[in-house]
Design a protein around this motif. Structure first.
Motif, PDB file in Angstrom:
ATOM      1  N   LYS A   1      43.576  46.736  29.505  1.00  0.00           N
ATOM      2  CA  LYS A   1      44.470  45.583  29.338  1.00  0.00           C
ATOM      3  C   LYS A   1      44.288  44.606  30.504  1.00  0.00           C
ATOM      4  O   LYS A   1      44.234  43.398  30.317  1.00  0.00           O
ATOM      5  N   PHE A   2      44.165  45.170  31.690  1.00  0.00           N
ATOM      6  CA  PHE A   2      43.955  44.316  32.861  1.00  0.00           C
ATOM      7  C   PHE A   2      42.624  43.576  32.764  1.00  0.00           C
ATOM      8  O   PHE A   2      42.547  42.368  32.978  1.00  0.00           O
TER       9      PHE A   2
ATOM     10  N   SER B   1      42.214  40.618  30.463  1.00  0.00           N
ATOM     11  CA  SER B   1      42.931  39.404  30.842  1.00  0.00           C
ATOM     12  C   SER B   1      42.361  38.732  32.094  1.00  0.00           C
ATOM     13  O   SER B   1      42.890  37.725  32.548  1.00  0.00           O
ATOM     14  N   ILE B   2      41.280  39.283  32.647  1.00  0.00           N
ATOM     15  CA  ILE B   2      40.658  38.623  33.805  1.00  0.00           C
ATOM     16  C   ILE B   2      40.063  37.296  33.348  1.00  0.00           C
ATOM     17  O   ILE B   2      39.347  37.247  32.359  1.00  0.00           O
ATOM     18  N   GLN B   3      40.378  36.238  34.058  1.00  0.00           N
ATOM     19  CA  GLN B   3      39.960  34.910  33.624  1.00  0.00           C
ATOM     20  C   GLN B   3      39.061  34.251  34.650  1.00  0.00           C
ATOM     21  O   GLN B   3      38.980  34.673  35.796  1.00  0.00           O
ATOM     22  N   GLN B   4      38.417  33.188  34.221  1.00  0.00           N
ATOM     23  CA  GLN B   4      37.596  32.379  35.118  1.00  0.00           C
ATOM     24  C   GLN B   4      38.428  31.978  36.331  1.00  0.00           C
ATOM     25  O   GLN B   4      39.578  31.562  36.178  1.00  0.00           O
ATOM     26  N   GLY B   5      37.834  32.076  37.484  1.00  0.00           N
ATOM     27  CA  GLY B   5      38.542  31.632  38.689  1.00  0.00           C
ATOM     28  C   GLY B   5      39.390  32.715  39.325  1.00  0.00           C
ATOM     29  O   GLY B   5      39.897  32.535  40.425  1.00  0.00           O
ATOM     30  N   THR B   6      39.565  33.862  38.641  1.00  0.00           N
ATOM     31  CA  THR B   6      40.364  34.935  39.236  1.00  0.00           C
ATOM     32  C   THR B   6      39.649  36.283  39.121  1.00  0.00           C
ATOM     33  O   THR B   6      40.100  37.181  38.416  1.00  0.00           O
TER      34      THR B   6
ATOM     35  N   TYR C   1      42.456  26.646  34.503  1.00  0.00           N
ATOM     36  CA  TYR C   1      41.086  27.016  34.160  1.00  0.00           C
ATOM     37  C   TYR C   1      41.056  27.370  32.679  1.00  0.00           C
ATOM     38  O   TYR C   1      42.042  27.839  32.129  1.00  0.00           O
TER      39      TYR C   1
ATOM     40  N   THR D   1      44.026  30.105  37.293  1.00  0.00           N
ATOM     41  CA  THR D   1      43.830  29.161  38.382  1.00  0.00           C
ATOM     42  C   THR D   1      44.014  27.721  37.884  1.00  0.00           C
ATOM     43  O   THR D   1      43.685  27.411  36.756  1.00  0.00           O
TER      44      THR D   1
ATOM     45  N   GLN E   1      42.819  41.063  43.684  1.00  0.00           N
ATOM     46  CA  GLN E   1      42.026  39.851  43.502  1.00  0.00           C
ATOM     47  C   GLN E   1      40.784  39.907  44.400  1.00  0.00           C
ATOM     48  O   GLN E   1      40.852  40.403  45.522  1.00  0.00           O
TER      49      GLN E   1
ATOM     50  N   PRO F   1      31.692  32.280  32.147  1.00  0.00           N
ATOM     51  CA  PRO F   1      32.274  31.150  31.419  1.00  0.00           C
ATOM     52  C   PRO F   1      31.613  30.797  30.095  1.00  0.00           C
ATOM     53  O   PRO F   1      32.305  30.502  29.129  1.00  0.00           O
ATOM     54  N   ARG F   2      30.286  30.794  30.022  1.00  0.00           N
ATOM     55  CA  ARG F   2      29.634  30.261  28.816  1.00  0.00           C
ATOM     56  C   ARG F   2      29.632  31.263  27.670  1.00  0.00           C
ATOM     57  O   ARG F   2      29.552  30.883  26.504  1.00  0.00           O
ATOM     58  N   SER F   3      29.666  32.548  28.000  1.00  0.00           N
ATOM     59  CA  SER F   3      29.588  33.592  26.974  1.00  0.00           C
ATOM     60  C   SER F   3      30.928  34.268  26.733  1.00  0.00           C
ATOM     61  O   SER F   3      31.090  35.007  25.770  1.00  0.00           O
ATOM     62  N   ASN F   4      31.885  34.061  27.631  1.00  0.00           N
ATOM     63  CA  ASN F   4      33.179  34.747  27.624  1.00  0.00           C
ATOM     64  C   ASN F   4      33.029  36.261  27.798  1.00  0.00           C
ATOM     65  O   ASN F   4      33.936  37.023  27.511  1.00  0.00           O
TER      66      ASN F   4
END
Lengths: 320, 346
Positions: free
Chosen positions: B210-211, B214-219, A101, A5, B43, B273-276
């Motif tokens: 694998k999916f 790769s999940i990231q903040q905001g998604t 992000y 994002t 999503q 976010p803070r711990s990943n």
């Protein structure tokens, strides 16, 4: 998933740190809070340089708990494709930019009893955020930071002032080298080692640690490659039925994106594996530069990492 | 308050019911007339108004009673909630994510007031008004993960990410489909999925991992999973199998419409976010066959899916012995007509 994002930011501060390194501070354009992140995370900075759009990853070095700003440091690379030069010469305070992000591919292992950081040159930046994170939770850490000469050891003074007993600087030109043997053999059980810097340094520390019997899970490293310039080439994208031309200063991934074809990515530096692309047909040779594919995969001619790798030859057909 | 909360039980007398509204928004999981494993991720960025996908953490008419049931489970078996020592930061991450989301998504039910690290949380349905200091565990009655998941529907697994794998290192698990946090704690992604038939051979887990990595903040992402449960039991845990397993034998052609439930899990995934770390909420929705067949498309389709499901899957999901009786009940609702694409009622 396509990349991550985006966040609209303005450049709120630019600080020249030394001959090579300049520091940029970003704030949200709308004045709101930025997402929190974990130390070691990077952001992808979009650079619109004339008609060329470059997306380069930079470690976020500011305090992960500070949601008002992100800071990054950019090392000037005169031989590069121009991303760092663009940041150094074209970007001004007040400019609007787009960043991603935060994404963390170099996270702390929070089980570690002690975190031992080994930094070379600009590789210091992820550790700056990790140190701030650990200081908040009373974490146990130690930093060994090697640079060419004192004038380039930009963050040394500040770090030494704050943490005199935790930071050891080394200068190549003063013939100072990290005494790896004694360093590695003197660590308490449960120590994790983190390395960020030039490839030679990463390989050296990993090898030494492995020889000492450190488990793989306790050795962490991050090396993002910048895409290198190269001869222009052409590629056919089979699924989208498009032919693209990859310019001298462009990466294959950037050319795919410019053609309006969606391609997944996270690091854009040959490390994360997201952009792995199958090769359907080729006549020529690959210039593989990533850390992701195995040697066998690289010689197979079946895969390419378009973020950093290139091609020279007559024909390249990709499954994209 | 906009939601009328049911006073109902998931044990004993089983007074659980779904209102017409709850039936209409039930997450029917089959988009076609057959079922096979798929990673089937999408999503998690909202959904149709009123649907269970609309909000980040869906709150529905069962909220207050589900939280009471969780309390009963935890009193009997405190090991349903565990967090390894390195997962404290991830617990704060989860608390922040849920409080911020619920206060934004349901402002009439929840409030979050923040002044630096001094936070005040108001949960009106559960009559809670708690002031505390963010990142200071001593200011909450429980650890941060336990505190917030005692107030949030669904099970929660917090997965630490390291060495290109995910590790089940913390969780609150009281409404599970026959798996145990106490058994799985500390396991990696492949270890805790070891009992699932067929999917390993299909390469499902390698692709799924694998999916997820790769999940990231905001998604954030989501998917559905399903099984069958006799009686509206939230707690179908291995620990209590001796209590609920025998209930599968109580089905008769007369009571099956009321007692046989389709159990659907909305599984979501958020990067913390803070711990990943990655949090994996698993939210359980129950509907009995009688209510389900009130939607003709769902009745036709469920009949075909159950009928054609491979034996291994029906066994794994625990209804192989009751399958003939379920099919006898559903068959009269399947007139052989084609069904439309997608999960929504016609």
């Amino acid at each position: 998933m396509i990349g991550s994002t985006k966040i609209n930011v303005i450049v709120s501060q630019i600080k020249v740190l030394n001959d090579l390194v300049t520091c940029f501070e970003f704030k949200r354009t709308n004045g709101g809070l930025l997402p929190t992140f974990s130390g070691g995370a990077h952001t992808i900075v979009e650079m619109q340089d004339g008609s060329v759009l470059r997306l380069n990853p930079y470690s976020i070095m500011s305090d992960p708990f500070d949601q008002a700003r992100y800071t990054i440091s950019v090392r000037r690379d005169d031989q590069g494709r121009g991303g760092s030069l663009f940041m150094h010469t074209k970007v001004k305070v007040g400019d609007e930019m787009v960043i991603s992000y935060p994404v963390n591919l170099f996270s702390l292992d929070l089980r570690a009893r002690k975190h031992l950081f080994i930094a070379g040159g600009i590789g210091i930046t992820p550790f700056l955020a990790q140190i701030k994170q650990l200081e908040r939770s009373n974490g146990y850490w130690e930093l060994h930071y090697s640079t060419r000469r004192p004038s380039l050891g930009t963050f040394v003074d500040e770090l030494l002032k704050k943490y005199p007993h935790k930071v050891s600087p080394y200068y190549d030109e003063c013939d100072q080298r990290i005494e790896l043997t004694s360093l590695l053999s003197g660590q308490p059980l449960g120590t994790h080692i983190y390395i960020c810097g030039p490839k030679g340094m990463i390989d050296w520390v990993r090898q030494e640690a492995t020889d000492f019997g450190w488990p793989d899970e306790a050795i962490h490293f991050e090396e993002f490659l910048a895409p290198l310039p190269g001869k222009p080439f052409q590629a056919k994208l089979e699924i989208s039925d498009k032919v693209i031309n990859v310019g001298e200063l462009q990466s294959l991934l950037e050319a795919v994106e410019l053609a309006g074809v969606e391609a997944p990515y996270l690091c854009r530096g040959g490390a994360c594996g997201q952009c792995e692309t199958s090769v359907i047909e080729y006549d020529g040779k690959f210039i593989h530069r990533d850390h992701w594919l195995t040697d066998d995969e690289k010689t197979s001619g079946l895969k390419i990492m378009p973020c950093v790798s290139r091609f020279e030859g007559k024909k390249l057909v990709l499954d994209r | 308050m906009t939601i009328q909360f049911n006073d109902e039980s998931f044990r004993g007398e089983y007074t659980f019911t779904n209102s017409d509204h709850a039936i209409k928004r039930f997450p029917f999981p089959f988009h076609e007339d057959s079922y096979m494993y798929a990673v089937n991720m999408e999503q998690h960025q909202g959904g149709p108004e009123g649907s269970i996908y609309e909000k980040r953490f869906d709150v529905d008419e069962h909220y207050v009673s589900e939280m009471y049931d969780r309390k009963l489970v935890l009193t009997e078996d405190p090991l349903r909630c565990q967090s390894l020592p390195h997962m404290v930061m991830a617990g704060w991450d989860l608390l922040e994510l849920i409080m911020v989301s619920k206060a934004e998504d349901y402002p009439d039910l929840f409030e979050l007031h923040r002044d630096g690290a001094n936070w005040r949380w108001v949960n009106k349905p559960l009559s809670i008004d708690q002031s505390f200091v963010f990142l200071d565990e001593t200011t909450l009655p429980y650890g941060p993960m336990e505190y917030i998941t005692r107030q949030t529907q669904g099970d929660f697994c917090i997965l630490d990410q390291r060495n290109d794998n995910l590790w089940m290192d913390a969780g609150m698990v009281t409404t599970q489909a026959d798996w145990s946090l106490d058994f799985d704690i500390g396991m990696n992604f492949f270890e805790w999925h070891a009992p699932v038939p067929k999917a390993h051979e299909m390469g499902i887990f390698i692709r799924a991992l694998k999916f997820l990595l790769s999940i990231q903040q905001g998604t954030p992402a989501r998917r559905l999973n399903w099984t069958m449960t006799v009686n509206p039991l939230l707690d179908t845990s291995p620990e209590n199998y001796h209590k609920w397993g025998v209930q599968k034998r109580t089905l008769t052609p007369e009571n099956i419409g009321q007692k046989q439930y389709l159990r659907v899990e909305l599984q979501t995934f958020f990067r913390l976010p803070r711990s990943n770390a990655l949090v994996f909420p698993i939210r359980c929705y129950l509907i009995n066959l009688e209510d389900l067949v009130s939607v003709p498309k769902w009745a036709r389709r469920l009949h075909r899916v159950i009928r054609d499901l491979p034996i291994e899957l029906a066994t794994y999901k625990g209804f192989i012995d009751n399958r003939p009786m379920i099919l006898d009940y559903l068959a009269p609702f399947d007139d052989g007509q084609p069904t439309s694409d997608g999960v929504w009622p016609d």
